[in-house]
Write an enzyme that holds these catalytic residues in place. Structure first.
Site, mmCIF file in Angstrom:
data_model
loop_
_atom_site.group_PDB
_atom_site.id
_atom_site.type_symbol
_atom_site.label_atom_id
_atom_site.label_comp_id
_atom_site.label_asym_id
_atom_site.label_seq_id
_atom_site.Cartn_x
_atom_site.Cartn_y
_atom_site.Cartn_z
ATOM 1 N N GLY A 9 -3.553 -3.970 -1.604
ATOM 2 C CA GLY A 9 -3.497 -2.540 -1.845
ATOM 3 C C GLY A 9 -2.202 -1.982 -1.287
ATOM 4 N N VAL A 14 4.190 2.424 5.035
ATOM 5 C CA VAL A 14 4.901 1.332 5.700
ATOM 6 C C VAL A 14 3.991 0.140 5.962
ATOM 7 C CG1 VAL A 14 6.140 0.671 7.795
ATOM 8 C CG2 VAL A 14 6.571 2.891 6.753
ATOM 9 N N ASP A 15 2.761 0.390 6.393
ATOM 10 C CA ASP A 15 1.870 -0.707 6.780
ATOM 11 C C ASP A 15 1.568 -1.650 5.620
ATOM 12 O OD1 ASP A 15 1.739 0.206 9.394
ATOM 13 O OD2 ASP A 15 -0.007 1.468 9.009
ATOM 14 N N SER A 16 1.186 -1.107 4.479
ATOM 15 C CA SER A 16 0.872 -1.971 3.335
ATOM 16 C C SER A 16 2.131 -2.623 2.775
ATOM 17 C CB SER A 16 0.142 -1.180 2.244
ATOM 18 O OG SER A 16 0.919 -0.103 1.764
ATOM 19 N N CYS A 100 -15.196 5.342 2.234
ATOM 20 C CA CYS A 100 -14.124 5.002 1.300
ATOM 21 C C CYS A 100 -13.760 3.521 1.406
ATOM 22 C CB CYS A 100 -12.901 5.870 1.582
ATOM 23 S SG CYS A 100 -11.535 5.590 0.449
ATOM 24 N N GLY A 124 -3.321 -3.022 4.514
ATOM 25 C CA GLY A 124 -2.491 -2.806 5.691
ATOM 26 C C GLY A 124 -3.259 -2.302 6.887
ATOM 27 N N CYS A 201 -9.353 10.853 3.445
ATOM 28 C CA CYS A 201 -9.040 9.621 2.722
ATOM 29 C C CYS A 201 -8.742 9.892 1.247
ATOM 30 C CB CYS A 201 -10.222 8.657 2.854
ATOM 31 S SG CYS A 201 -9.966 7.052 2.095
#
Length: 372
Positions: A9, A14-16, A100, A124, A201
């Site tokens: 996903g 930044v994390d993903s 979610c 992420g 979310c």
């Protein structure tokens, strides 16, 4: 041997983005999947979907992975947002991120990824997955806290089941956030300095009261002290949560003084839906804001069954330090008795249980009891 295919996903964050790069470095065949889950106000100033898609696609190009978009707006509205509104209408304070994750990011997304021929999925999130390799529980998958305790998101993932976790990779579980930012900068990712997302979310940051006004009916009512004294009028119970201090509208009232002579602030302590009454108290440590125990329902256990341990630790809100407690569970739910009273335990929020770093699961808080 063919590379394992991982569908990740990619949100444009930044994390993903760094997760996608890490997976490719580890030798996986990586496919990015961007989820569009909200359509009610695509043209409003609060909707960031277009920019998020641009960021995700730009990162995919830099990292060298294919990416496509999928629309889960209908599933999100039916499975997550409808429940979110029902809970607020009932006077509770839900956490949509928990639902979610269980219904969209690790269900609808997982199903779609399997259609793309995925062996695994990835996100992420800051969490870890570990398979038990010996003993009577061999083969079972555990959900663990992230190494970076300040970013751990296992609280939001506690409703994931064995089938979901067995198909999931969390590339950031062993990495600290500062290192993630560093990697993004070294790779010159176009979103390296993008701030982390907050807000509801997939709905994002927006004036919350104004947003709820569009979907919920509400009725003003009395604000009372524990003694029954009416001190004002609330605008609708849905707009308040236990422990809330700001936005009550009583900042100028003074009736209780600290030892230094300053008036103590007011806090939301209870909501009586039957009488449409909001109860407020003065002082952070007022007895009505403390709970020695709670009961919870809609439980979900990572292992598939309730924990056998009586002594565990728990969180009743995100970013809270684990607190020692004893638990009892049955077919209807579970109860927790805390070693020390807890502040503003809120119906509708999740109570999540841990044994050390292992997340056992949790449930939705129904009621709490003040210390005797």
């Amino acid at each position: 041997m063919a590379k394992k295919r991982v569908v990740i996903g990619m949100s444009g964050g930044v994390d993903s983005s760094v997760s996608a790069w890490l997976l490719k470095e580890q030798g996986y065949e990586v496919i990015g999947l961007f989820m569009k889950n909200w359509e009610d106000d695509d043209d409003s100033e609060y909707c960031s979907t277009r920019q998020d898609w641009i960021d995700a696609a730009s990162v995919a190009d830099v990292v060298g992975v294919d990416i496509e978009a999928v629309n889960f707006a209908s599933e999100y509205k039916d499975r997550v947002f409808a429940e979110f509104l029902r809970e607020y209408q009932a006077g509770r304070t839900p956490n949509p991120d928990v639902l979610c994750n269980a219904e969209i990011k690790f269900k609808a997304f997982l199903d779609h990824a399997m259609l793309l021929g995925a062996d695994m999925i990835a996100t992420g999130h800051y969490a870890r997955v570990r398979e038990v390799t010996s003993g009577p529980d061999a083969g079972r998958v555990e959900l663990l806290k992230a190494v970076d305790a300040s970013k751990d998101q296992s609280y939001f993932l506690h409703r994931l089941n064995q089938a979901q976790l067995a198909k999931t990779l969390f590339p950031l579980g062993e990495i600290r956030k500062t290192e993630v930012r560093k990697i993004a900068e070294q790779l010159k990712l176009p979103n390296a300095t993008k701030k982390d997302s907050t807000g509801i979310c997939f709905i994002g940051e927006r004036p919350f009261r104004e947003f709820l006004n569009r979907y919920l009916s509400y009725q003003p009512g009395p604000m009372k002290t524990p003694e029954g004294v009416i001190v004002g009028e609330h605008v609708g119970l849905s707009f308040y949560t236990l422990g809330q201090r700001k936005g009550i509208g009583l900042g100028g009232m003074k009736s209780h003084k600290n030892t230094d002579g300053n008036s103590e602030p007011w806090y939301v302590a209870r909501k009586d839906v039957a009488t449409n009454t909001l109860y407020i108290v003065q002082g952070h440590d007022h007895p009505w804001l403390l709970s020695s125990e709670l009961s919870a329902g809609q439980m979900s256990w990572v292992a598939g069954s309730p924990p056998s341990e009586e002594l565990v630790s728990a969180k009743t809100r995100y970013r809270q330090a684990d607190v020692a407690c004893s638990q009892r569970s049955d077919a209807d739910g579970f109860s927790l008795a805390f070693a020390a009273p807890q502040w503003a335990v809120t119906p509708g929020q999740s109570a999540v249980l841990y044994q050390g770093d292992v997340c056992l699961g949790g449930g939705i808080i129904n009621t709490s009891a003040v210390p005797a």
